[in-house]
Design a protein around this motif. Structure first.
Motif, PDB file in Angstrom:
ATOM      1  N   ALA A  33      -2.476   4.849  -5.713  1.00  0.00           N
ATOM      2  CA  ALA A  33      -3.678   5.044  -4.893  1.00  0.00           C
ATOM      3  C   ALA A  33      -4.889   4.420  -5.570  1.00  0.00           C
ATOM      4  O   ALA A  33      -5.674   3.701  -4.944  1.00  0.00           O
ATOM      5  N   ASN A  34      -5.031   4.687  -6.851  1.00  0.00           N
ATOM      6  CA  ASN A  34      -6.146   4.146  -7.632  1.00  0.00           C
ATOM      7  C   ASN A  34      -6.174   2.639  -7.663  1.00  0.00           C
ATOM      8  O   ASN A  34      -7.221   2.011  -7.588  1.00  0.00           O
ATOM      9  N   ARG A  35      -4.995   2.064  -7.816  1.00  0.00           N
ATOM     10  CA  ARG A  35      -4.906   0.623  -8.011  1.00  0.00           C
ATOM     11  C   ARG A  35      -5.083  -0.149  -6.720  1.00  0.00           C
ATOM     12  O   ARG A  35      -5.758  -1.176  -6.691  1.00  0.00           O
ATOM     13  N   GLU A  36      -4.510   0.377  -5.608  1.00  0.00           N
ATOM     14  CA  GLU A  36      -4.322  -0.447  -4.408  1.00  0.00           C
ATOM     15  C   GLU A  36      -5.241  -0.121  -3.231  1.00  0.00           C
ATOM     16  O   GLU A  36      -5.361  -0.937  -2.327  1.00  0.00           O
ATOM     17  N   PHE A  37      -5.834   1.072  -3.187  1.00  0.00           N
ATOM     18  CA  PHE A  37      -6.471   1.544  -1.956  1.00  0.00           C
ATOM     19  C   PHE A  37      -7.951   1.867  -2.161  1.00  0.00           C
ATOM     20  O   PHE A  37      -8.352   2.314  -3.244  1.00  0.00           O
ATOM     21  N   ASP A  38      -8.748   1.620  -1.108  1.00  0.00           N
ATOM     22  CA  ASP A  38     -10.177   1.936  -1.195  1.00  0.00           C
ATOM     23  C   ASP A  38     -10.660   2.807  -0.030  1.00  0.00           C
ATOM     24  O   ASP A  38     -11.859   2.945   0.187  1.00  0.00           O
ATOM     25  N   MET A  39      -9.711   3.388   0.704  1.00  0.00           N
ATOM     26  CA  MET A  39     -10.057   4.310   1.797  1.00  0.00           C
ATOM     27  C   MET A  39      -8.982   5.388   1.842  1.00  0.00           C
ATOM     28  O   MET A  39      -7.803   5.061   1.706  1.00  0.00           O
ATOM     29  N   MET A  40      -9.374   6.636   2.004  1.00  0.00           N
ATOM     30  CA  MET A  40      -8.385   7.713   2.075  1.00  0.00           C
ATOM     31  C   MET A  40      -8.585   8.519   3.353  1.00  0.00           C
ATOM     32  O   MET A  40      -9.714   8.690   3.825  1.00  0.00           O
ATOM     33  N   THR A  41      -7.476   9.019   3.892  1.00  0.00           N
ATOM     34  CA  THR A  41      -7.493   9.956   5.013  1.00  0.00           C
ATOM     35  C   THR A  41      -6.698  11.185   4.596  1.00  0.00           C
ATOM     36  O   THR A  41      -5.619  11.045   4.011  1.00  0.00           O
ATOM     37  N   ALA A  42      -7.217  12.357   4.888  1.00  0.00           N
ATOM     38  CA  ALA A  42      -6.459  13.585   4.623  1.00  0.00           C
ATOM     39  C   ALA A  42      -5.355  13.709   5.670  1.00  0.00           C
ATOM     40  O   ALA A  42      -5.634  13.652   6.875  1.00  0.00           O
ATOM     41  N   VAL A  43      -4.129  13.886   5.211  1.00  0.00           N
ATOM     42  CA  VAL A  43      -3.001  13.878   6.146  1.00  0.00           C
ATOM     43  C   VAL A  43      -3.031  15.110   7.061  1.00  0.00           C
ATOM     44  O   VAL A  43      -2.666  15.030   8.233  1.00  0.00           O
ATOM     45  N   ASN A  44      -3.496  16.237   6.575  1.00  0.00           N
ATOM     46  CA  ASN A  44      -3.599  17.471   7.374  1.00  0.00           C
ATOM     47  C   ASN A  44      -4.884  18.271   7.105  1.00  0.00           C
ATOM     48  O   ASN A  44      -5.255  19.122   7.912  1.00  0.00           O
ATOM     49  N   GLU A  45      -5.529  18.047   5.981  1.00  0.00           N
ATOM     50  CA  GLU A  45      -6.518  18.982   5.451  1.00  0.00           C
ATOM     51  C   GLU A  45      -7.854  18.993   6.173  1.00  0.00           C
ATOM     52  O   GLU A  45      -8.671  19.890   5.937  1.00  0.00           O
ATOM     53  N   MET A  46      -8.138  18.025   7.020  1.00  0.00           N
ATOM     54  CA  MET A  46      -9.387  18.047   7.790  1.00  0.00           C
ATOM     55  C   MET A  46      -9.135  18.286   9.275  1.00  0.00           C
ATOM     56  O   MET A  46     -10.031  18.109  10.105  1.00  0.00           O
TER      57      MET A  46
END
Ligand code: XIL
Length: 297
Positions: A33-46
């Motif tokens: 995640a740290n190396r490859e991605f610059d956007m995150m989505t919560a899979v269920n938490e929001m």
């Protein structure tokens, strides 16, 4: 070598992934995640059931844990989701009509106030159309056909700084009835001034049944209405490298396609059982589809 995020950023786009709170203690996941991605989505938490478990009692602990982890690493976060037929607060099942409508409005206000100014986008409404292009029947739809525009107007007032998206699946094929149903709603919203900024195409490709042959036409047609488009939950049966290449190329060819999110990182993160639909295998190694995406960005 380069990374998904570095390649996407060259054209002003992002490359995102979905994660659950449990991944915050998964060192294999976090390294990629740290190396490859610059956007995150919560899979269920929001989702509504997570953020308002009981009436008037909001709980942002799980969503905030993901949010804080991401922003501390320079990532942005997409909010998912505010109004949906699934994963609703349990107390919504006891409501209907005006009372349910009010509960939806209260939910949007409560959650968006907490995250005001912090998120890149909200999936305000998720999956409101049926496969035949009409509205999906649900308790929210039963409150009146205007529930979607009420949700978007409420959202704009609650946080004027965040992009407001409509998000759905099986709207990738331009000639499909559901795609046309969503398209007509977005066109109507733009014509009447209902606030909407973006359309999220979940892009769950299954078994070659929805090949992205006219996918670029769909993206450019939505964009021509004056909204951004994004691929919000991409996964592909057995991670077909050519299908991943095709969906990435389609996004790159449409200036208003602002980014791609995969629904998890490794196959072991996926909700799709043993379909192995993601870019990294269960040992955290990049698959052929990873290279095809990277080369297309
Ligand atoms: C899924 C999650 O991945 C699962 O963990 C959960 O059990 C059900 O929801 N469309 C969406 C996502 O918009 O919220 C769904 O996520 C997948 C389909």
């Amino acid at each position: 070598g380069t990374t998904l995020k570095a390649a996407a950023e060259r054209s002003g786009r992002y490359f995102g992934a979905a994660m659950g709170r449990d991944r915050l203690s998964d060192t294999g996941f976090l390294a990629i995640a740290n190396r490859e991605f610059d956007m995150m989505t919560a899979v269920n938490e929001m989702k509504p059931d997570a953020t308002q478990p009981n009436r008037g009692q909001f709980d942002f602990r799980a969503g905030d844990a993901i949010y804080n982890w991401a922003v501390q690493r320079g990532m942005r976060v997409r909010g998912h989701t505010l109004a949906w037929h699934a994963q609703q607060p349990r107390f919504w099942a006891t409501l209907s009509g005006g009372a349910l409508r009010t509960a939806m409005i209260d939910h949007i206000n409560g959650v968006m106030t907490h995250y005001r100014g912090k998120l890149a986008a909200w999936d305000v409404v998720n999956e409101a159309f049926a496969e035949n292009g009409s509205r999906r029947s649900s308790n929210l739809q039963s409150t009146g056909n205007d529930w979607i525009e009420v949700a978007f107007r409420t959202a704009r007032n609650a946080d004027p700084s965040v992009k407001l998206c409509y998000n759905d699946y099986n709207i990738e094929n331009w000639t499909y009835a559901k795609t046309q149903g969503v398209y007509n709603m977005i066109r109507d919203f733009k014509a009447r001034g209902v606030p909407i900024d973006c359309v999220g195409l979940q892009t769950h490709f299954t078994g070659g049944s929805s090949l992205p042959g006219n996918f670029q036409t769909t993206l450019s047609s939505f964009a021509a209405l004056g909204v951004d488009v994004a691929l919000t939950e991409a996964d592909v049966t057995n991670a077909s490298a050519s299908q991943y290449q095709g969906l990435t190329q389609a996004c790159m060819n449409v200036p208003r396609c602002i980014g791609i999110t995969t629904w998890g990182i490794r196959d072991s993160d996926s909700w799709r059982g043993n379909e192995n639909p993601l870019l990294f295998d269960r040992n955290s190694n990049p698959k052929a589809a990873y290279t095809s995406v990277l080369n297309a960005l």
